[in-house]
Scaffold this motif. Structure first.
Motif, short mmCIF file in Angstrom:
data_model
loop_
_atom_site.label_atom_id
_atom_site.label_comp_id
_atom_site.label_asym_id
_atom_site.label_seq_id
_atom_site.Cartn_x
_atom_site.Cartn_y
_atom_site.Cartn_z
N ASP A 127 8.18 0.69 -10.28
CA ASP A 127 9.18 1.04 -9.27
C ASP A 127 10.58 1.09 -9.90
OD1 ASP A 127 7.13 1.10 -7.42
OD2 ASP A 127 7.74 -0.75 -6.38
N TYR A 128 10.87 0.12 -10.74
CA TYR A 128 12.16 0.08 -11.42
C TYR A 128 12.36 1.35 -12.27
CZ TYR A 128 16.05 -1.42 -14.29
OH TYR A 128 17.27 -1.49 -14.92
N ILE A 129 11.35 1.69 -13.05
CA ILE A 129 11.40 2.88 -13.89
C ILE A 129 11.66 4.12 -13.03
CG2 ILE A 129 9.88 4.48 -15.16
CD1 ILE A 129 8.70 2.02 -16.57
N HIS A 130 10.89 4.28 -11.98
CA HIS A 130 10.96 5.49 -11.18
C HIS A 130 12.23 5.58 -10.33
CE1 HIS A 130 6.39 5.62 -11.82
NE2 HIS A 130 7.00 6.36 -12.72
N TYR A 131 12.81 4.47 -9.97
CA TYR A 131 14.04 4.48 -9.16
C TYR A 131 15.30 4.62 -10.03
CZ TYR A 131 17.41 3.34 -5.55
OH TYR A 131 18.46 3.39 -4.67
N ASN A 132 15.18 4.39 -11.32
CA ASN A 132 16.32 4.37 -12.22
C ASN A 132 17.21 5.62 -12.19
OD1 ASN A 132 17.32 3.17 -15.23
ND2 ASN A 132 16.37 1.76 -13.78
#
Length: 170
Positions: A120-125
């Motif tokens: 999620d962190y990767i994709h929201y970055n």
């Protein structure tokens, strides 16, 4: 000189953050992002690992890999950084003499919840850094692959996902 301890755990994905030297936006143009992704895939062909997730931003990238030989991930990173630097136009970075910061940050994924939080962190970055208004609009991440597999719903990322605040030092 700082001695960084690297820990190796079999069957555990590794979350990696690598930053351009002095946070210069060396990855800003699409050609440079494409080159980094190409290099990642080439190195994948030479080392036994799976790309679990990625995002390439203007001055850093996040990468989640699962290596069959976890002790090899420092060599995987060295290969990616060196190969990219050799192909990156020297005129872009000649003033500093470096493309990447010397070190990179890594985190061993502990369980399924930790894995989802980091994906999620990767994709929201890209939204977090103002590079896209919607997660689905950013092409330099693995989000599209996960969306096609039904692992994210339409509209995901319109607000910051819970549990990712302060996850990774910026």
């Amino acid at each position: 000189m700082t001695h960084i301890r690297r820990y190796f755990v079999h069957h555990a994905p590794i979350f990696i953050t690598a930053v351009c030297h002095r946070r210069q936006p060396y990855l800003k143009c699409d050609e440079h992002k494409a080159l980094l992704l190409l290099v990642m895939r080439e190195v994948k062909g030479e080392w036994p690992f799976r790309m679990v997730g990625y995002v390439i931003l203007d001055e850093h990238f996040h990468w989640l890999i699962l290596s069959q030989a976890p002790e090899s991930f420092p060599l995987i990173m060295q290969s990616v950084k060196l190969r990219f630097a050799r192909r990156f136009p020297r005129v872009e970075w000649h003033a500093t003499g470096h493309v990447w910061q010397r070190r990179y940050w890594d985190h061993i994924i502990r369980n399924d919840n930790d894995l989802q939080r980091h994906l999620d962190y990767i994709h929201y970055n890209p939204v977090k850094h103002g590079l896209a208004k919607a997660v689905a609009d950013y092409r330099w991440s693995s989000f599209g692959e996960y969306f096609q597999r039904g692992m994210y719903l339409a509209g995901w990322g319109e607000t910051m996902p819970k549990g990712i605040e302060g996850l990774v030092p910026e």
